[in-house]
Design an enzyme around this catalytic site. Structure first.
Site, PDB file in Angstrom:
ATOM      1  N   HIS A  12       7.654 -34.661   1.209  1.00  9.56           N
ATOM      2  CA  HIS A  12       8.415 -34.139   0.062  1.00  9.56           C
ATOM      3  C   HIS A  12       9.821 -34.762  -0.013  1.00  9.56           C
ATOM      4  O   HIS A  12      10.780 -34.097  -0.427  1.00  9.56           O
ATOM      5  CB  HIS A  12       8.455 -32.599   0.103  1.00  9.56           C
ATOM      6  CG  HIS A  12       9.120 -32.014   1.320  1.00  9.56           C
ATOM      7  ND1 HIS A  12       8.670 -30.858   1.922  1.00  9.56           N
ATOM      8  CD2 HIS A  12      10.197 -32.408   2.041  1.00  9.56           C
ATOM      9  CE1 HIS A  12       9.459 -30.587   2.958  1.00  9.56           C
ATOM     10  NE2 HIS A  12      10.393 -31.503   3.040  1.00  9.56           N
ATOM     11  N   HIS A  59      15.431 -26.098   2.175  1.00  7.69           N
ATOM     12  CA  HIS A  59      16.419 -26.851   2.953  1.00  7.69           C
ATOM     13  C   HIS A  59      17.809 -26.269   2.705  1.00  7.69           C
ATOM     14  O   HIS A  59      18.668 -26.922   2.120  1.00  7.69           O
ATOM     15  CB  HIS A  59      16.382 -28.328   2.562  1.00  7.69           C
ATOM     16  CG  HIS A  59      15.040 -28.988   2.742  1.00  7.69           C
ATOM     17  ND1 HIS A  59      13.962 -28.758   1.917  1.00  7.69           N
ATOM     18  CD2 HIS A  59      14.595 -29.878   3.664  1.00  7.69           C
ATOM     19  CE1 HIS A  59      12.928 -29.482   2.312  1.00  7.69           C
ATOM     20  NE2 HIS A  59      13.283 -30.158   3.369  1.00  7.69           N
ATOM     21  N   HIS A 194      10.291 -38.461  10.630  1.00  4.91           N
ATOM     22  CA  HIS A 194      11.619 -38.817  10.128  1.00  4.91           C
ATOM     23  C   HIS A 194      12.712 -38.072  10.884  1.00  4.91           C
ATOM     24  O   HIS A 194      12.509 -36.956  11.361  1.00  4.91           O
ATOM     25  CB  HIS A 194      11.768 -38.612   8.622  1.00  4.91           C
ATOM     26  CG  HIS A 194      11.703 -37.199   8.103  1.00  4.91           C
ATOM     27  ND1 HIS A 194      10.601 -36.394   8.228  1.00  4.91           N
ATOM     28  CD2 HIS A 194      12.611 -36.458   7.408  1.00  4.91           C
ATOM     29  CE1 HIS A 194      10.828 -35.234   7.631  1.00  4.91           C
ATOM     30  NE2 HIS A 194      12.046 -35.232   7.132  1.00  4.91           N
ATOM     31  N   GLU A 241       8.683 -30.630  10.470  1.00  8.07           N
ATOM     32  CA  GLU A 241       8.113 -30.141   9.192  1.00  8.07           C
ATOM     33  C   GLU A 241       6.591 -30.219   9.182  1.00  8.07           C
ATOM     34  O   GLU A 241       5.933 -29.509   8.430  1.00  8.07           O
ATOM     35  CB  GLU A 241       8.666 -30.970   8.024  1.00  8.07           C
ATOM     36  CG  GLU A 241      10.131 -30.715   7.724  1.00  8.07           C
ATOM     37  CD  GLU A 241      10.626 -31.477   6.491  1.00  8.07           C
ATOM     38  OE1 GLU A 241      11.692 -31.119   5.996  1.00  8.07           O
ATOM     39  OE2 GLU A 241       9.970 -32.438   6.034  1.00  8.07           O
TER      40      GLU A 241
HETATM   41  C1  DHB Z   1      14.964 -36.248   3.555  1.00  6.28           C
HETATM   42  C2  DHB Z   1      14.977 -34.860   3.395  1.00  6.28           C
HETATM   43  C3  DHB Z   1      13.817 -34.127   3.585  1.00  6.28           C
HETATM   44  O1  DHB Z   1      13.781 -32.792   3.384  1.00  6.28           O
HETATM   45  C4  DHB Z   1      12.645 -34.743   3.952  1.00  6.28           C
HETATM   46  O2  DHB Z   1      11.570 -33.966   4.165  1.00  6.28           O
HETATM   47  C5  DHB Z   1      12.616 -36.122   4.098  1.00  6.28           C
HETATM   48  C6  DHB Z   1      13.784 -36.862   3.903  1.00  6.28           C
HETATM   49  C7  DHB Z   1      16.201 -37.028   3.308  1.00  6.28           C
HETATM   50  O3  DHB Z   1      17.259 -36.426   3.122  1.00  6.28           O
HETATM   51  O4  DHB Z   1      16.109 -38.259   3.249  1.00  6.28           O
HETATM   52 FE    FE Z   2      12.144 -31.838   4.180  1.00 10.04          FE
END
Ligand code: DHB
Ligand code: FE
Length: 319
Positions: A12, A59, A194, A241
């Site tokens: 997402h 978030h 990530h 996540e």
């Molecule tokens: C980012 C934020 C998110 O919530 C995520 O799931 C992936 C990347 C970001 O800030 O790049």
């Molecule tokens: Fe996220």
């Protein structure tokens, strides 16, 4: 009865939303990402669900760090897009399904999963980006009502993968005890690997991601045993996540057909993963589940007893 027919896993990444909102979908960088969802949009247009349950995380948009529910079910009639710093995204207001959501809350809570009931909530990129990826960019309205399920993965301690998986099973029991014939799909969103900040910012682990995607159909039980530290070490701090995908997986049959998969790196700093899983017995139509599930008597009868007592209380009240 209502029935969960398929599960969708999808990253997402907020930058995907920004690319859509700012007309960048044809730029080569973004085309690579969006082209992976063309088949998925076709699948969704053909599947035409009556309701989507979208498991995502907030978030710090709707819930500040002052109050963070572990599992929060959106029971409202609508959920406006949140302002995440650049104004609310130009996407339609998400319409809920209060009747099914209230039923799910009752069923799941009596099944001993203590959900937080949310009657007013804005939804952020965690929910709206996967909606775009699967439903496109409708101007006025999304094609089906949505029940948001927000999971805490932003502040320690998040729920375990196993707890998420078991909640998926409780959601399924809830949906299947709803009398109206509804075709329901469930989304698990977030990930894949990530890390947004710190010395490891930009971490991506494609090998680990691929094995996670493989095991969603091959060995989901193994995934339920992955400890938080392994997510953090292998998939980065925000890779946690991915536990939300296990709620989606738990809500499906033990055996599923993987009908589509897409993986690309990077989008922003994130690995983008996507999968569509259909219940293997989807085609067989009216399948009997009640009373036959392995979990069987203990949980079911507790739930049935609790329902009966609610019914007694309700009918006393109306006498
Ligand atoms: C980012 C934020 C998110 O919530 C995520 O799931 C992936 C990347 C970001 O800030 O790049
Ligand atoms: Fe996220």
């Amino acid at each position: 009865m209502a029935k969960i027919i398929a599960g969708i896993g999808s990253s997402h990444v907020p930058a995907i939303g920004a690319a859509l909102d700012n007309g960048k979908t044809e730029e080569p960088y973004w085309k690579r990402v969006f082209s992976g969802f063309e088949k998925s949009k076709e699948w969704m247009a053909k599947t035409k669900p009556d309701v989507a349950i979208v498991v995502y995380n907030d978030h710090a948009s709707a819930f500040s760090v002052e109050m963070i529910p572990t599992f929060a079910l959106g029971c409202a009639a609508e959920f406006p897009p949140a302002d995440e710093g650049w104004g609310p995204r130009p996407v339609p207001v998400v319409k809920g399904h209060p009747a099914l959501a209230a039923h799910i809350a009752q069923s799941v809570i009596l099944d001993e999963f203590d959900l937080t009931i949310v009657n007013k909530m804005e939804v952020d990129h965690g929910l709206t980006v996967p909606m775009n990826l699967l439903f496109g960019q409708p101007k006025d309205a999304w094609p089906c009502p949505v029940i948001p399920l927000a999971v805490n993965v932003v502040m320690y301690p998040p729920p375990t993968g196993h707890r998420c998986y078991m909640l998926g099973k409780a959601l399924r029991r809830a949906v299947e005890s709803y009398p109206e014939d509804l075709k329901v799909v469930i989304f698990g969103t977030g990930g894949l690997s990530h890390q947004i900040s710190g010395p490891r910012a930009g971490l991506i682990n494609s090998k680990w991601d691929k094995s996670f995607l493989d095991n969603l159909s091959k060995d989901q039980k193994k995934l339920t045993r992955i400890p938080h530290l392994e997510y953090m070490r292998e998939a980065g701090a925000e890779g946690i996540e991915m536990v939300m995908w296990l709620i989606m997986r738990g809500a499906l049959d033990d055996k599923v057909d993987e009908v589509y998969r897409f993986y690309t790196v990077p989008a922003s700093n994130t690995a983008v993963g996507h999968i569509i899983l259909e219940n293997a017995r989807k085609a067989s139509g009216t399948r009997k589940v009640a009373g036959k599930s392995k979990r069987g008597s203990a949980g079911k009868s507790r739930q049935a007893a609790a329902r009966k007592s609610i019914h007694r209380i309700a009918s006393k009240g109306t006498r």
